[in-house]
Design a protein around this motif. Structure first.
Motif, mmCIF file in Angstrom:
data_model
loop_
_atom_site.group_PDB
_atom_site.id
_atom_site.type_symbol
_atom_site.label_atom_id
_atom_site.label_comp_id
_atom_site.label_asym_id
_atom_site.label_seq_id
_atom_site.Cartn_x
_atom_site.Cartn_y
_atom_site.Cartn_z
ATOM 1 N N ARG A 243 48.945 45.961 36.352
ATOM 2 C CA ARG A 243 48.301 46.863 35.396
ATOM 3 C C ARG A 243 48.853 48.281 35.526
ATOM 4 N N ASP B 69 41.211 43.139 30.409
ATOM 5 C CA ASP B 69 42.426 42.342 30.525
ATOM 6 C C ASP B 69 42.432 41.529 31.813
ATOM 7 N N ASP B 70 41.842 42.069 32.888
ATOM 8 C CA ASP B 70 41.779 41.333 34.151
ATOM 9 C C ASP B 70 40.956 40.057 33.998
#
Length: 261
Positions: A195, A8-9
């Motif tokens: 996150r 996701d980063d």
């Protein structure tokens, strides 16, 4: 949906690189127009050729950005590939602008041409650093591609004034890189905090499994997308669990839940 093997980063970083496309493309077109007008004034064939390359790359980057948003909307992005493509085209664009500034400094017919060329280079440098903070590597590549031709072109002129300007530009470039590194570190820290907050809000702290809210979001996503891949929704209950809590204590009950999870 994202490509298998990505994080996701990575996805957030590549989206950050491609943010606000209208403002970015407007500034790139404005720079291309300035380059074209000044190249026509100078009448140098090499400068005109570099200007034409800048215009072509500007249009190509605009098309690639449109393609990026279309793929992102369809959920078919490969963040690693998109980052390399962005970095490569951006480096080429920066290198061409750097060569243009160096050539313009050489063929300038007066102080105004030299000042305009310097402003174009500095403006592109500032835009590069401020836009690409999500990827420190992208900033380093584009700043090097932009500044090295400019510094080399100024030093090649040989006069003390040109060497002094080259030194000032080099110091400005290094300070911009250091600032970009700090901003990039802050961005990564903020991303990590985001996150963590999502993790805390979406998972049960004991079992580390997705909680009810996360399950409801995932079920809603799958039903709205009308996915053709089958999936199952299971309801699991532990009979007489309250007796374990009462007779053996909460610690044992917690260990049971973790083992079942």
């Amino acid at each position: 949906m994202k490509i298998s093997g990505t994080t996701d980063d990575e996805l957030d970083a590549v989206r950050q690189l491609n943010r606000d496309p209208l403002a970015w493309f407007t500034s790139c077109v404005s720079l291309a127009v300035v380059c074209l007008v000044m190249a026509l004034r100078a009448g140098d064939p090499t400068l005109s050729l570099v200007t034409a390359a800048i215009i072509v790359v500007t249009g190509l980057r605009g098309l690639v950005t449109l393609r990026f948003y279309r793929k992102d909307k369809l959920g078919k992005l490969d963040p690693s590939y998109e980052r390399r493509l962005y970095c490569g085209l951006g480096g080429l664009h920066a290198g061409l602008v750097g060569v243009w500034v160096a050539l313009m400094a050489h063929v300038a017919s007066g102080p105004l041409d030299g000042i305009c060329a310097a402003l174009a280079g500095i403006g592109f440098l500032i835009g590069t650093v401020s836009r690409n903070f999500a990827s420190a590597q992208t900033v380093r590549i584009q700043v090097a591609a932009l500044c090295l031709p400019i510094i080399a072109g100024l030093v090649r002129q040989g006069s003390p004034d040109h060497v002094l300007v080259a030194g000032i530009f080099a110091v400005f470039a290094v300070s911009s890189l250091l600032n970009a590194r700090r901003v990039s570190a802050n961005y990564r820290s903020a991303l990590a905090a985001k996150r963590l907050n999502v993790e805390l809000a979406s998972r049960d702290m004991l079992t580390r499994l997705p909680n009810r809210a996360a399950g409801a979001r995932e079920l809603s996503r799958r039903t709205q997308l009308r996915e053709t891949t089958p999936f199952a929704l299971l309801f699991v209950d532990i009979d007489r669990f309250h007796r374990i809590n009462e007779k053996l204590g909460h610690a044992v009950a917690d260990r049971l839940l973790k083992s079942l999870a």
